[in-house]
Write a protein that holds these residues in place. Sequence first.
Motif, short mmCIF file in Angstrom:
data_model
loop_
_atom_site.label_atom_id
_atom_site.label_comp_id
_atom_site.label_asym_id
_atom_site.label_seq_id
_atom_site.Cartn_x
_atom_site.Cartn_y
_atom_site.Cartn_z
N PRO C 73 52.28 47.92 64.27
CA PRO C 73 52.44 48.79 63.49
C PRO C 73 54.16 48.65 63.36
O PRO C 73 54.76 49.09 64.25
N GLY C 74 54.71 48.67 62.25
CA GLY C 74 56.27 48.72 62.14
C GLY C 74 56.89 47.43 62.87
O GLY C 74 58.11 47.27 63.14
N GLN C 86 59.76 32.16 56.87
CA GLN C 86 60.65 33.25 56.03
C GLN C 86 60.75 32.78 54.76
O GLN C 86 60.52 33.82 53.79
N GLY C 91 54.93 35.30 51.76
CA GLY C 91 54.77 36.43 52.47
C GLY C 91 53.28 36.59 53.30
O GLY C 91 53.05 37.55 53.70
N GLU C 94 53.99 38.28 56.40
CA GLU C 94 53.98 40.01 56.26
C GLU C 94 52.69 40.23 56.01
O GLU C 94 52.23 41.42 56.51
N TYR C 95 51.87 39.59 55.45
CA TYR C 95 50.54 40.22 54.89
C TYR C 95 49.82 40.45 55.97
O TYR C 95 49.17 41.48 56.15
N GLY C 98 50.07 42.98 58.42
CA GLY C 98 50.07 44.47 58.05
C GLY C 98 51.32 45.02 57.79
O GLY C 98 51.60 46.16 57.88
N GLY C 99 52.25 44.16 57.05
CA GLY C 99 53.54 44.59 56.50
C GLY C 99 54.52 44.27 57.76
O GLY C 99 55.61 45.20 57.62
N GLY C 100 54.45 43.35 58.40
CA GLY C 100 55.44 43.00 59.28
C GLY C 100 56.98 42.67 58.55
O GLY C 100 56.76 42.06 57.58
N LYS C 101 57.83 42.86 59.48
CA LYS C 101 59.22 42.59 58.67
C LYS C 101 59.53 41.44 59.49
O LYS C 101 59.75 41.27 60.62
N LEU C 102 60.20 40.54 58.46
CA LEU C 102 60.51 39.09 59.20
C LEU C 102 62.15 39.13 58.99
O LEU C 102 62.69 39.23 58.04
N GLY C 132 60.88 50.66 63.44
CA GLY C 132 60.12 49.88 63.92
C GLY C 132 60.23 49.29 65.31
O GLY C 132 60.95 49.98 65.94
N GLN C 133 59.55 48.30 65.49
CA GLN C 133 59.65 47.87 66.71
C GLN C 133 59.37 46.27 66.86
O GLN C 133 58.85 45.73 66.07
#
Lengths: 344, 344, 344, 344
Positions: C73-74, C86, C91, C94-95, C98-102, C132-133
Amino acid sequence: MIFSSDNWAGASAPVSEALTRHASGLVPAYGNDPLTDAVTRRFSQIFERDVAVFFVATGTAANALALSAYARPGGVIFSHQSAHIQVDECGAPEYFTGGGKLRGLPGANGKIDPADLIRLMGEHPDGNPMHGQVSAVSISQATECGTVYRPDEIRALAEAAHARGIPLHMDGARFANAVAFLGLSPAEVTWKAGVDVLSFGATKNGCWCAEAVIFFNPDSALQFAYLRKRAGHLFSKSRFAAAQFEGYLADGHWLANAGHANAMARRLAQGLEAAGNRLAWPVEANEVFPVLSRATIARLRAAGALFYEWPADGVDPDQSAVRLVASFATDPADVDRFVAVAAG
Amino acid sequence: MIFSSDNWAGASAPVSEALTRHASGLVPAYGNDPLTDAVTRRFSQIFERDVAVFFVATGTAANALALSAYARPGGVIFSHQSAHIQVDECGAPEYFTGGGKLRGLPGANGKIDPADLIRLMGEHPDGNPMHGQVSAVSISQATECGTVYRPDEIRALAEAAHARGIPLHMDGARFANAVAFLGLSPAEVTWKAGVDVLSFGATKNGCWCAEAVIFFNPDSALQFAYLRKRAGHLFSKSRFAAAQFEGYLADGHWLANAGHANAMARRLAQGLEAAGNRLAWPVEANEVFPVLSRATIARLRAAGALFYEWPADGVDPDQSAVRLVASFATDPADVDRFVAVAAG
Amino acid sequence: MIFSSDNWAGASAPVSEALTRHASGLVPAYGNDPLTDAVTRRFSQIFERDVAVFFVATGTAANALALSAYARPGGVIFSHQSAHIQVDECGAPEYFTGGGKLRGLPGANGKIDPADLIRLMGEHPDGNPMHGQVSAVSISQATECGTVYRPDEIRALAEAAHARGIPLHMDGARFANAVAFLGLSPAEVTWKAGVDVLSFGATKNGCWCAEAVIFFNPDSALQFAYLRKRAGHLFSKSRFAAAQFEGYLADGHWLANAGHANAMARRLAQGLEAAGNRLAWPVEANEVFPVLSRATIARLRAAGALFYEWPADGVDPDQSAVRLVASFATDPADVDRFVAVAAG
Amino acid sequence: MIFSSDNWAGASAPVSEALTRHASGLVPAYGNDPLTDAVTRRFSQIFERDVAVFFVATGTAANALALSAYARPGGVIFSHQSAHIQVDECGAPEYFTGGGKLRGLPGANGKIDPADLIRLMGEHPDGNPMHGQVSAVSISQATECGTVYRPDEIRALAEAAHARGIPLHMDGARFANAVAFLGLSPAEVTWKAGVDVLSFGATKNGCWCAEAVIFFNPDSALQFAYLRKRAGHLFSKSRFAAAQFEGYLADGHWLANAGHANAMARRLAQGLEAAGNRLAWPVEANEVFPVLSRATIARLRAAGALFYEWPADGVDPDQSAVRLVASFATDPADVDRFVAVAAG
């Protein structure tokens, strides 16, 4: 001398009293109570049009859920690279938008530039699934640099967003500070300038837990009651969120609180500048970002001052920018003492 | 004569006073304040072991996020078919678990039976991706039928869950009512009986917004701070959630509130039964489900009583079961008047 | 003169023949067939250790699902800013996370630098949910600039990732081209250099639809069968994915195909450089990025050549970089004609 | 004597030949090739109106993505309790719809009844976020019981769905078998009866990997290209999916294959009934569900027959229902031998 954040402050007296005033009695749950209704109507008065109002528990929820109302598969959200949604929300916007991508823009004084925005949105042309699709533009008002967008700046960004068929979201965690600074009506700095949805933050400015998502076009809000409930953000005892807003919005209390915080920030800034310190960005709302020598920082910390160092450009190795946040609860004596200690 | 729900009540005096008591002063945000620490320690005392405690804004969030801590791809969660997570949370558990499937079990008095549970879990054998995989069992304490699981009933379900390698979650929206009814320690009805994670609800029983997710094995909670923040459920001014719990947990106030609610429910039940009305389920906590004639219901409504009709088995066409919920704020005079009106 | 992409090519003869060879007969579905087993064993031979192998339908699915196996998460995923994950996958990463940030890193020749990586990961320290982590590092081999990571470069990135407790993922959409260029064993450029999970792409190099996610530590793959099925990527007739790999991996066919593509790219590069054109990046795999005058580009297009313009640094206004991709099917005569037309 | 599943069969000759026929040559990727265009037009011919066509890799993806195109927050999807989306897709529909809830309906012969549907949808009235909201109705054609909906049955369900503002989805994993049985046009059993979106399955009936999502109202498909790409289901070499459909749809091959499979199922059914065995459900498509004695089952297994036992009502303890699936590749000799062994 606590300048760590405005959310270190508690609840202001009118807010606290409103909570107590509404503590007893049996009223409908889940937002069907008269007080929630009254506060919703109050927001429509303040914004000079019918708005759809939804209380949620935190600013992170307000931002992420507001953006989720406009989510598209493969959606891309544009904001300043320093935006709270970009760096401080643990991926909540990405999560609630089903994996949205947040693209950060540079920009002076924490603001994004329409030309930069148009260029970056251009990397996601309509009709090419590979690159995803534009889905929202988000700005912070006041910004994370303590500056405030003017209505024409907002309008230019709104036009760029609308030209691509996407909304302009405003993260108003410090909306009151911005309004107090501009001296304009809430309507002028929001929907009249093209804002579609606003995270109306009250927590930092004297409430304990009062955030509202405000849709200026209620048609865009038709699914929001479901989005909010699915996220666990529908209060059962909604009256208590409403009560805070009642106290907060009555008699201009919200702008008085913000005005005090802004004044304290100016007082800090003037004192620090008078002593020869540079400010990383102009002081317009309730945040001050002076560039201080490491010796000064050490002296302040030794004197008990609390604040965070902050990234900024053009800072010498023996210096650091710091962030000082004033709030409704900031004591002028603390400000003066801080300035005095900083002056050495 | 309002018996619609316990969340129509407001905040009890000790809770309201604690909010006011902690309204001023500057303290760290995001749960790093001394009061949040103190309340966390208080929970460990109450549960007689080190627990990991996380405040969230609502019971829906507590349940859905607690379950998300154990989510698996294709995961299946088992609960009673009448469970709040099944019917009243707008898909929040499904959403936060990444599309978990909730399977509902029948069962007398709102409780699930271990044999039924084992059989249904058997439809999801390990190692067959087609059918997904078991991921959690959830029970409500007190149940949605107003009954209370005994420790040995909990233990049997926990053993069935653990035998499949999954946790037992307890939805404790009315945990205080259950504890007050059983007269046992909170430890005995939770981890000592095999519960892994508890949604500790305080809102319905005298707070305005105080829910905590409690992990009895803190190792299971390692990702929870991220799950909570990503969901927008980390309060910036955490002290106010903590303050409510401070007032709620001090001097046995929480059990006194629950005891009053339970007593009012029993008084309702006894009065209605004495007048010849059947109860759909035994009254153990603060809810009463009498089966009333439509004439009686009409008479009660005409007298101003508020309550909901409720689905139940074995009800004649000219009757309906209704749900009556008592709370800490229920006035015995209202109870007696309701009984009198019902008696005709 | 089609140099648009290697996925404009069809299926090479051994692959096509394998599909036909296995077309008849009744065998178990969903990967329980002998051919899927045999191909899985073949991968373990090729990589010189037991690996867990999962066929999926596309490279996008391989990348996104591989990363989802390590999602937090995060979570934040680090890659080169030009990486396919990227910019070209709508996306999907990201999808599925679960909403990861690239987060994209700059870096010469399409490669990320360990020092940059360590610095950027440092913005996400452990234990601070706001930011986040860290959750994964991803590199492309060959890169999107047509270059190839050397084992020591991979190892340095793997060590940086592992020091933060996260895996190194390799997007091997053009893995064969990289291996053919390096002349090293598949093991040496993957797990022996610290790679944890590989998207083994075969589609671009002669298959029609053959991608495999390969876990070098099968323990990390325990949930992957569920992740894949939940994403709709478990083929019912898995034998046909396996058949393609059978033909692809037999008798070094995969490296022969890649070797031909690489040779055609070198031939293009040499011809264009001989005529005085600069290359934006070194040619190591099957892609060439010459900087051409707009006149040359127009002449080539007029002659029927197909290719894309490409962003690159330091390009004059009357020039553009272009991307030329060779494949197993590239005809040397087309190469020579392209060079001749470009020479004017 | 393999009757385990129709996806144990391989690729039929016209399909396999089409794959080979299109193996060479360079054509645009990602569905921009002439063959993909031609096949899309072919579907519009077959369905007698302009349709939007999207190839995906599996039937699970087709169903889950089709439903995701109509997803709503807190959405509830209704289908028969035995539906593939309910029990065999590892939560893919829940996942791709952002946590949708799947409610299963009973119903004779694998079909849902409009009255039951209307009643169950009634538990989710519009405007109450607690209970979520209706979002789609899904039926399988042919059903999981081997039966086939008649157009008037479909129309009644479509009307019930449309009355609530939601679409009717058809899982056509065995669509060809249903059409062949009914002897009606594809249009008559889909959009003319109210179907909004169809998972057109070809894999089970002679392709190796050919599934299409077909929207009868292309406006509903505007976001689907993004939904598909984000899920990793956009084939780069789309021509090969198209090629399979080319072979499949040419000269009525698809209906010929299905007709053979249906005939083999009837032959099985007639033989088994003649020997005194009861069928759990009528045989209309390519599946047969006889109730056999355990002795018969053992005898069949000993003779090498492969099939699955299946849940069914009203079966004695010494019996079991079994599922026998015929395919385009089923050999009549196998059918006759199975019947003979079963007869003892």
